[in-house]
Design an enzyme around this catalytic site. Structure first.
Site, PDB file in Angstrom:
ATOM      1  N   ARG A 129       0.839  -1.207   0.000  1.00  0.00           N
ATOM      2  CA  ARG A 129       0.000   0.000   0.000  1.00  0.00           C
ATOM      3  C   ARG A 129       0.874   1.256   0.000  1.00  0.00           C
ATOM      4  O   ARG A 129       0.547   2.259  -0.652  1.00  0.00           O
ATOM      5  CB  ARG A 129      -0.944  -0.014   1.191  1.00  0.00           C
ATOM      6  CG  ARG A 129      -2.066  -1.033   1.053  1.00  0.00           C
ATOM      7  CD  ARG A 129      -3.152  -0.841   2.097  1.00  0.00           C
ATOM      8  NE  ARG A 129      -2.757  -1.289   3.423  1.00  0.00           N
ATOM      9  CZ  ARG A 129      -2.987  -2.497   3.914  1.00  0.00           C
ATOM     10  NH1 ARG A 129      -3.590  -3.411   3.159  1.00  0.00           N
ATOM     11  NH2 ARG A 129      -2.624  -2.818   5.143  1.00  0.00           N
TER      12      ARG A 129
ATOM     13  N   ASP B 116      -6.351  -6.537  -6.189  1.00  0.00           N
ATOM     14  CA  ASP B 116      -5.945  -7.318  -5.014  1.00  0.00           C
ATOM     15  C   ASP B 116      -7.052  -8.322  -4.683  1.00  0.00           C
ATOM     16  O   ASP B 116      -7.735  -8.197  -3.658  1.00  0.00           O
ATOM     17  CB  ASP B 116      -5.686  -6.384  -3.828  1.00  0.00           C
ATOM     18  CG  ASP B 116      -5.200  -7.140  -2.601  1.00  0.00           C
ATOM     19  OD1 ASP B 116      -4.637  -8.235  -2.769  1.00  0.00           O
ATOM     20  OD2 ASP B 116      -5.395  -6.630  -1.469  1.00  0.00           O
TER      21      ASP B 116
ATOM     22  N   CYS C 162      -2.488 -13.671  -3.799  1.00  0.00           N
ATOM     23  CA  CYS C 162      -2.134 -14.232  -2.496  1.00  0.00           C
ATOM     24  C   CYS C 162      -2.310 -15.747  -2.488  1.00  0.00           C
ATOM     25  O   CYS C 162      -2.324 -16.366  -1.418  1.00  0.00           O
ATOM     26  CB  CYS C 162      -2.959 -13.583  -1.380  1.00  0.00           C
ATOM     27  SG  CYS C 162      -4.744 -13.806  -1.546  1.00  0.00           S
TER      28      CYS C 162
END
Length: 389
Positions: free
Chosen positions: A208, A292, A332
């Site tokens: 971020r 994301d 992820c």
């Protein structure tokens, strides 16, 4: 604290000697008197001691190593491992009040995840052995951090592989419905009891920060959850659209934007796949896009479908960006290696008929340390790309 002995086959012994921490059930010769969740001595078939490990009677991963050799595993051993983890984070300059304090295998404490949010701690026990040691870890973290509350958030579905029940318990004061934390000057409300992970995606904190350096113009934060990226980049952009399919997440993202006085953040409840597709049909253009998504590949069997999903959203994003636009794209899924992720991105580039410059290749935040010989500890991939038509 120790009980039992286990002999493992050569294949498992070689794996441990190469630096991994796991031994699978198929490599167990004889568990002898090992109890579920116990700490056992592990030997090879030549009776050479390999080390001490947590034993699971249910999981396919039967052993998770704690140490090499024959040193005793006692309370002092765990105290020292916690101290080592804290010293590492101190050297790295990690925020002591909003960070992951223990990252399982990455801190040589398999089965434990411990996050700190101010005077609240969230502890996750993922395997039989750490469940048995909950009183010990409670004493250790009370001494080290003096928290007002400890939430034992033992509701991760991975516990079912260990034959463990899903539950939450609290030691100390009740946990508030929402907790406001400070991340780099921004106030972010999170839910420790109901939010994803332990309430916040601490693993994306460094990414971020990186996104903030590059973000500009009209921006889109897809799969925004509670607006972590959107809030951090908003004062660098003209307008930010934060999109998520969860109405609860969108409501919390909206409140986080309002809490920080960010009037240029628009929070939208929508399926990100559909949203990207519609924006492309409308001929919309952006200067910055952040992708994301949740882990598309939950297991090896879902890898092919996951890659189709990753390719679709990245291809759409590349087509939506103006020349020179910035794409910050993440995965992820630990089943998607960096190499596989790069191949997928290259295919998306070819289909979008553009050129892409790699500005940064990133991974999880520093408080999620990566053990070189345990590739599973490296799961988060983040690429910052510049798009040119």
């Amino acid at each position: 604290m120790e009980s039992g002995q286990i002999v493992i086959r050569r294949h498992g012994a070689d794996r441990i000697r190469r630096g991994h921490l796991w031994v699978y059930r198929s490599d167990i010769v004889n568990p002898k008197d090992a109890e579920p969740g116990s700490i056992v001595s592990v030997r090879d078939e030549r009776d050479t001691i390999l080390g001490k490990a947590f034993f699971s009677s249910k999981s396919q991963i039967s052993l998770r190593f704690l140490s090499r050799g024959d040193a005793p595993i006692d309370e002092a051993f765990f105290q020292e491992r916690f101290a080592l983890a804290d010293r590492l984070r101190e050297r790295l300059g990690v925020d002591p009040l909003a960070s992951r304090r223990i990252y399982s295998e990455g801190d040589l404490l398999p089965g434990w995840v411990i996050d700190r949010y101010g005077d609240r701690l969230v502890v996750q026990s993922l395997i039989q052995a750490t469940d048995r040691l909950q009183p010990l870890v409670q004493n250790i973290v009370m001494d080290r951090y003096g928290p007002r509350s400890i939430l034992f958030r033992n509701d991760s579905r991975v516990r079912e592989l260990e034959g463990l029940e899903l539950k939450q318990e609290v030691a100390g004061d009740p946990i508030p419905e929402l907790l406001v934390i400070n991340e780099d000057g921004k106030e972010i409300a999170i839910s420790l009891t109901a939010g994803q992970k332990t309430g916040s995606y601490l693993d994306q904190r460094d990414n971020r920060r990186a996104a903030r350096r590059y973000a500009r113009g009209r921006a889109l934060d897809a799969f925004s959850y509670t607006g972590g990226f959107a809030v951090q980049i908003a004062d660098r952009c003209d307008h930010v659209e934060a999109v998520d399919i969860s109405p609860q997440a969108v409501a919390l993202a909206r409140s986080n934007a309002e809490r920080n006085g960010l009037k240029n953040v628009e929070c939208i409840e929508a399926n990100a796949f559909d949203f990207l597709r519609e924006r492309h049909k409308e001929g919309q253009r952006y200067d910055t896009i952040i992708l994301d998504p949740p882990a598309f590949a939950k297991n090896k069997e879902s890898l092919e479908a996951a890659l189709r999903g990753y390719k679709e959203i990245n291809n759409r994003a590349m087509r939506l960006l103006r020349p020179g636009g910035i794409l910050i794209t993440c995965s992820c899924s630990h089943h998607v290696s960096e190499g596989i992720f790069v191949e997928m991105l290259a295919e998306a580039v070819n289909d979008a008929s553009c050129w892409v410059r790699v500005l940064e290749r990133r991974t999880q935040a520093a408080d999620h340390p990566i053990l070189l010989t345990v590739p599973e500890t490296l799961y988060l991939k983040c690429f910052i790309l510049e798009i040119h038509s």
